[in-house]
Scaffold this motif. Structure first.
Motif, PDB file in Angstrom:
ATOM      1  N   SER A  57       0.798  -1.201  -0.119  1.00  0.00           N
ATOM      2  CA  SER A  57       0.030  -0.013  -0.003  1.00  0.00           C
ATOM      3  C   SER A  57       0.870   1.318  -0.035  1.00  0.00           C
ATOM      4  CB  SER A  57      -0.947   0.018   1.121  1.00  0.00           C
ATOM      5  OG  SER A  57      -0.312   0.053   2.464  1.00  0.00           O
ATOM      6  N   HIS A  58       1.962   1.084   0.571  1.00  0.00           N
ATOM      7  CA  HIS A  58       2.889   2.317   0.651  1.00  0.00           C
ATOM      8  C   HIS A  58       3.501   2.486  -0.547  1.00  0.00           C
ATOM      9  CE1 HIS A  58       3.896   1.530   5.272  1.00  0.00           C
ATOM     10  NE2 HIS A  58       2.840   2.154   4.963  1.00  0.00           N
ATOM     11  N   GLY A  59       3.663   1.486  -1.362  1.00  0.00           N
ATOM     12  CA  GLY A  59       4.216   1.588  -2.760  1.00  0.00           C
ATOM     13  C   GLY A  59       3.192   2.131  -3.599  1.00  0.00           C
ATOM     14  N   ILE A  60       1.782   1.738  -3.359  1.00  0.00           N
ATOM     15  CA  ILE A  60       0.843   2.352  -4.358  1.00  0.00           C
ATOM     16  C   ILE A  60       0.822   3.757  -4.140  1.00  0.00           C
ATOM     17  CG2 ILE A  60      -1.293   2.231  -4.727  1.00  0.00           C
ATOM     18  CD1 ILE A  60      -0.275  -0.056  -6.153  1.00  0.00           C
ATOM     19  N   ALA A  61       0.736   4.148  -2.806  1.00  0.00           N
ATOM     20  CA  ALA A  61       0.529   5.506  -2.393  1.00  0.00           C
ATOM     21  C   ALA A  61       1.833   6.307  -3.034  1.00  0.00           C
ATOM     22  CB  ALA A  61       0.624   5.734  -1.049  1.00  0.00           C
ATOM     23  N   PHE A  62       2.811   5.840  -2.974  1.00  0.00           N
ATOM     24  CA  PHE A  62       3.991   6.627  -3.243  1.00  0.00           C
ATOM     25  C   PHE A  62       3.963   6.773  -4.776  1.00  0.00           C
ATOM     26  CE2 PHE A  62       8.603   7.045  -4.776  1.00  0.00           C
ATOM     27  CZ  PHE A  62       8.996   7.989  -4.040  1.00  0.00           C
ATOM     28  N   THR A  63       3.629   5.822  -5.521  1.00  0.00           N
ATOM     29  CA  THR A  63       3.325   6.084  -7.039  1.00  0.00           C
ATOM     30  C   THR A  63       2.408   7.117  -7.244  1.00  0.00           C
ATOM     31  OG1 THR A  63       3.828   3.506  -7.563  1.00  0.00           O
ATOM     32  CG2 THR A  63       2.567   4.888  -9.201  1.00  0.00           C
ATOM     33  N   ALA A  64       1.418   7.239  -6.496  1.00  0.00           N
ATOM     34  CA  ALA A  64       0.135   8.102  -6.743  1.00  0.00           C
ATOM     35  C   ALA A  64       0.711   9.434  -6.596  1.00  0.00           C
ATOM     36  CB  ALA A  64      -1.026   7.958  -5.810  1.00  0.00           C
ATOM     37  N   ILE A  65       1.549   9.775  -5.411  1.00  0.00           N
ATOM     38  CA  ILE A  65       2.131  10.909  -5.275  1.00  0.00           C
ATOM     39  C   ILE A  65       3.019  11.595  -6.201  1.00  0.00           C
ATOM     40  CG2 ILE A  65       3.590  12.270  -3.613  1.00  0.00           C
ATOM     41  CD1 ILE A  65       2.438  10.568  -1.345  1.00  0.00           C
ATOM     42  N   PHE A 385      -3.340  13.513 -12.897  1.00  0.00           N
ATOM     43  CA  PHE A 385      -3.204  14.081 -11.674  1.00  0.00           C
ATOM     44  C   PHE A 385      -4.656  14.014 -11.038  1.00  0.00           C
ATOM     45  CE2 PHE A 385      -4.239  17.920  -8.901  1.00  0.00           C
ATOM     46  CZ  PHE A 385      -3.175  17.827  -8.146  1.00  0.00           C
ATOM     47  N   SER A 386      -5.777  14.042 -11.724  1.00  0.00           N
ATOM     48  CA  SER A 386      -6.944  14.195 -11.003  1.00  0.00           C
ATOM     49  C   SER A 386      -7.328  12.657 -10.967  1.00  0.00           C
ATOM     50  CB  SER A 386      -8.107  14.712 -12.382  1.00  0.00           C
ATOM     51  OG  SER A 386      -8.105  13.770 -13.474  1.00  0.00           O
ATOM     52  N   GLY A 387      -6.624  11.669 -11.177  1.00  0.00           N
ATOM     53  CA  GLY A 387      -6.837  10.446 -10.991  1.00  0.00           C
ATOM     54  C   GLY A 387      -6.263   9.982  -9.831  1.00  0.00           C
ATOM     55  N   LYS A 388      -5.147  10.644  -9.484  1.00  0.00           N
ATOM     56  CA  LYS A 388      -4.202  10.282  -8.282  1.00  0.00           C
ATOM     57  C   LYS A 388      -4.185  11.153  -6.969  1.00  0.00           C
ATOM     58  CE  LYS A 388      -2.570   7.011 -10.666  1.00  0.00           C
ATOM     59  NZ  LYS A 388      -2.854   5.506 -10.332  1.00  0.00           N
TER      60      LYS A 388
END
Length: 457
Positions: A57-65, A385-388
């Motif tokens: 989940s941290h990896g997914i969140a970091f990707t989004a940022i 950006f709007s998707g993340k």
């Protein structure tokens, strides 16, 4: 596929096959196979350690940022320098290479038996690298849509590519399951003791993506600016373009409304994707094989929905199509909340599949209608950006409501809030004005005229 000139059909097919190829990464690595393998074997749950689920989940969140911060800037840079295809090639190469590297980190149990430390961080770094490159590639890939699709067929072209993407992801998953994951004797003599048969699916994904990405680079033309700035001026002009966009925001108000709406309704979709399997297992007792079958069924219906409603998109417009899909998704979610048994929940899932593909496709095609001809990459950067940017809100609220009311049904109910807010903002979008302000139809008529001179009958 559709009644278009042969060279235009080849361009559209070549572009769409990129979706066929890259969907293997989303389906096998992010969703169905490697994510589960990582959390169960690479970083298995153990007392006193951060669990694999938390690391993932941290990896997914970091990707989004990272994607939220970089996508508008790199999109504007691609516009100013004419680097769209180059940046797409670079992001594809990085994604393919990093995905292949996921084969090498070994299960924690195998390493522990030899006294070696686990390789969870190494695996996570390769995954995050591949995932960022994958998401950034979509920015440049999407930016080709308004250039290659005729204005009156942009909905069906987008829908066709989404449908082909679902087929590609499912096809690669079938190959992975039948050749690597499930058989007693996996292909190429791969051993099960060290998980090589599962880890090798990453090599399959890497090769699949590379192979089906090739037609785009061979046959899709990039409209480059007549005069590209020098290296010394490129970053200055990129910053200037972004600054002008923010200053001219009133001119692009329909794009702003669309992206603001997507901030919310996409959060609803993110929550469904993240917790659909968890909800099926926790509320209705689905087994893992049942969840896999459920996921395949959703992908099949999403494929059919994206293709069929792409034609409706061109007939009634992207805004109305999006509102229709949000209504359908709201009905499906409500059924999922109140479903008394698995059978009724299956109905909810099928309906979600029917409407989720067209929702994603129509979002892309509507932005394609609104984007000015010289700012495709920049605005599809803002689209990313709007998707993340707020993608964490839906899962966060789902978890809060589930914990507060001790019921996953309460958590799923929050999805309706995101759909409702998104639909309310989307209702104010004026599609006619957005298309007129883009000036894209005039640009396409000019291009078609030049192509007729270049390709006489």
């Amino acid at each position: 596929m559709m009644n278009t000139a042969p060279h235009a059909r080849r361009t559209i097919l070549s572009w769409a096959f990129f979706d066929f190829g890259n969907s293997a990464f989303a389906t096998l690595v992010v969703t169905f196979i490697y994510s589960v393998y990582f959390t169960e074997y690479i970083a298995p749950p153990s007392e006193g350690n951060v669990t694999g689920t938390a690391l993932w989940s941290h990896g997914i969140a970091f990707t989004a940022i990272v994607v939220a911060l970089l996508s508008p800037v790199l999109g504007a840079l691609a516009d100013r320098g004419g680097f769209r295809k180059l940046m797409l090639a670079g992001s594809t190469a990085v994604c393919v290479g990093a995905t292949a590297m996921l084969y090498f980190p070994l299960p924690a149990a195998t390493l522990a038996a030899t006294g070696l430390p686990d390789e969870a961080v190494q695996a996570l770094v390769w995954f995050v690298t591949a995932n960022i490159a994958f998401e950034m590639g979509i920015v440049f890939y999407n930016a080709f849509l308004p250039e290659i699709a005729p204005p009156d067929r942009i909905g069906r072209v987008s829908g066709f590519a989404y449908a082909l993407g679902y087929i590609g992801g499912l096809s690669c998953m079938v190959v992975a399951f039948t050749g690597f994951v499930f058989p007693q004797s996996p292909w190429f003599g791969l051993t099960k003791e060290t998980g090589a048969h599962v880890r090798a699916t990453n090599l399959l994904v890497a090769g699949w993506f590379a192979l089906f990405a090739l037609p785009l680079f061979l046959f899709v033309r990039e409209d480059r600016p007549a005069t590209a700035p020098s290296d010394a001026n490129l970053m200055r002009e990129t910053k200037a373009q972004l600054w002008r966009t923010f200053h001219e925001i009133r001119r692009y108000r329909q794009i702003v409304r669309l992206l603001a709406a997507r901030l919310f309704y996409n959060d609803g979709l993110v929550t469904i994707f993240a917790f659909g399997g968890i909800y099926a297992a926790g509320t209705f007792g689905f087994s893992i094989p049942e969840i896999i079958i459920f996921g395949i069924a959703l992908n099949v219906t999403s494929c059919l929905g994206a293709y069929a409603l792409g034609f409706l998109d061109d007939r009634i417009g992207g805004r109305k199509t999006l509102l229709l899909t949000l209504a359908g998704l709201s009905v499906a979610t409500t059924i999922g909340v109140i479903a008394p048994n698995k059978t009724v929940f299956w109905l909810s899932g099928i309906l979600i599949g029917i409407f989720v593909g067209p929702n994603q496709s129509a979002s892309r095609s509507l932005l394609g209608r609104f984007v000015p001809p010289d700012k495709e990459n920049e605005f599809f950067g803002f689209f990313a950006f709007s998707g993340k940017a707020t993608a964490f809100l839906g899962p966060l609220l789902f978890g809060f409501m589930t914990q507060t009311f001790a019921s996953q049904r309460a958590g799923l109910l929050t999805v309706l809030l995101f759909f409702a807010i998104g639909a309310a903002i989307l209702y104010r979008v004026d599609e006619v004005e957005g298309i007129a302000l883009a000036g894209r139809e005039l640009k396409n008529r000019e291009r078609d005229g030049s192509e007729e001179l270049s390709h006489p009958a």
